[in-house]
Scaffold this active site. Sequence first.
Site, PDB file in Angstrom:
ATOM      1  N   ASN A  71     -30.861 -68.149 -61.212  1.00 26.97           N
ATOM      2  CA  ASN A  71     -30.430 -69.150 -62.200  1.00 26.97           C
ATOM      3  C   ASN A  71     -30.714 -70.560 -61.682  1.00 26.97           C
ATOM      4  O   ASN A  71     -29.817 -71.408 -61.593  1.00 26.97           O
ATOM      5  CB  ASN A  71     -28.947 -68.974 -62.519  1.00 26.97           C
TER       6      ASN A  71
ATOM      7  N   HIS B  47     -19.144 -71.322 -67.176  1.00 33.15           N
ATOM      8  CA  HIS B  47     -19.504 -69.955 -67.541  1.00 33.15           C
ATOM      9  C   HIS B  47     -18.588 -69.378 -68.617  1.00 33.15           C
ATOM     10  O   HIS B  47     -19.037 -68.559 -69.427  1.00 33.15           O
ATOM     11  CB  HIS B  47     -19.477 -69.045 -66.303  1.00 33.15           C
TER      12      HIS B  47
END
Length: 521
Positions: free
Chosen positions: A343, A374
């Site tokens: 990521n 998140h």
Amino acid sequence: MATTSTTGSTLLQPLSNAVQLPIDQVNFVVCQLFALLAAVWFRTYLHSSKTSSFIRHVVATLLGLYLALFCFGWYALHFLVQTGISYCIMIIIGVENMHKYCFVFALGYLIVCQITRVYIFDYGQYSADFSGPMMIITQKITSLAYEIHDGMFRQDEELTPSQRELAVRRRPSLLEYLSYNCNFMGVLAGPLCSYKDYITFIEGRSYHAATPPGDNGREDRHDGRTEPSPNAAVTQKLLVCGLSLLFHLTISNTLPVEYNIDEHFQATASWPTKVIYLYVSLLAARPKYYFAWTLADAINNAAGFGFRGYDRNGEARWDLISNLRIRQIEMSTSFKMFLDNWNIQTALWLKRVCYERASLSPTIQTFVLSAIWHGVYPGYYLTFLTGVVMTLAARAIRNNIRHYFIEPPQLKFLYDVITWMATQIAISYTVVPFVLLSIKPSFKFYSSWYYCLHIVAILVLLLLPAKNTQRGRSTHENVQPSRSKRSDERENSLGQNSCSTTNSVCSQNQEIASRHPSLKQ
């Protein structure tokens, strides 16, 4: 039969039933494949040499909004609300403070949407995860806000080299802002890119900006080469997508992470079996991310976005906004190496908006921001809190003992094998709550392992001496308030680095070297 409801289009319901997958997942994959075809058309017929930047902005935005509506229905309005209000904040609030207001609003709006999705709609009839695209839009809104603040308020000598290179010297128009946040190439799955890189691509300057210096050290813009084609890179990435999807559909479901907390498995399995299954089950959980992120990268490349220059062999590089490096992930011998290659664009965002700017405990602050961004599942927070301890412990071990194993090569190889095994188990142990989501099964897993890696990590931090790392002093130097600056400087296009968010050994010079080497501010 796949009967899951969706707020998006039901046009593909027969296909959903045929492949036995939820309709929202089918909508997502089909829309991304449509975006891939649209990207080829965009590069061929709306090339910057054939049409204006205005047309390219309009088409990219309208296609992006259509895909969002197809996938999420009225939920897509959240994308426009978040983007529109953030733009108003950027225009109304002065450049001295607008980055703070944009950050608080964008992240706060994302959190509210995540709470409603998880605790209201997910327990009802809706299944579409509209907060996923909003996470990318939040990154773009906050990144651009800080880049404008750096470019229009702070003095150049106050900025780190990477901040100076990314600084934006004028406010974008509404169309540019919408295009950057909602273009069809990245509205569904990203990845994050810098505003300068996107504008440079739309205006057709990315090839010239990324041309490397000649042998004499000076920039050679054309070097006798035509504009590079992304076809080979796109084909390679689509092959990776196909293999990842095949692996996910055929193998991943046979190795569920949840089996790690199965009572019969915990009672009967030996410790070696538990360790091996932990690693294998988390390994099997990664291909879905490989598929989504690699496909998103291929879409951008197919449109002509993502060219980073040429390597030493003269081969074109199309990894400007790549989000992962699979080989390095699977062969990681340290937490740092894993985080550097997983990521990537989110890691860069966390580094630029939090880690570089935090004055106290930057690693902890960065992990907290990552958890908040998140979502609101408790497992996310447990994973990132564990990640703080693991990262600091891994850093302490590496700083204290690695230099003893550099020579001879046989010893170095043994060290790499041992650290690879330790890293893969530690990563798997850390991210189990991220997959399980809920707090009870997460604690059930850790208790079945007697919190052993937590205890080891804490003992490492207590017993091994702390050693100063090479975190750039320039991050926190010259923090005095500065005067507002003129914004009539010409913008330049830049790429991105590949430093880890949570590792303090990132070199600012490495970041610039990894970006377009021919550019000078």
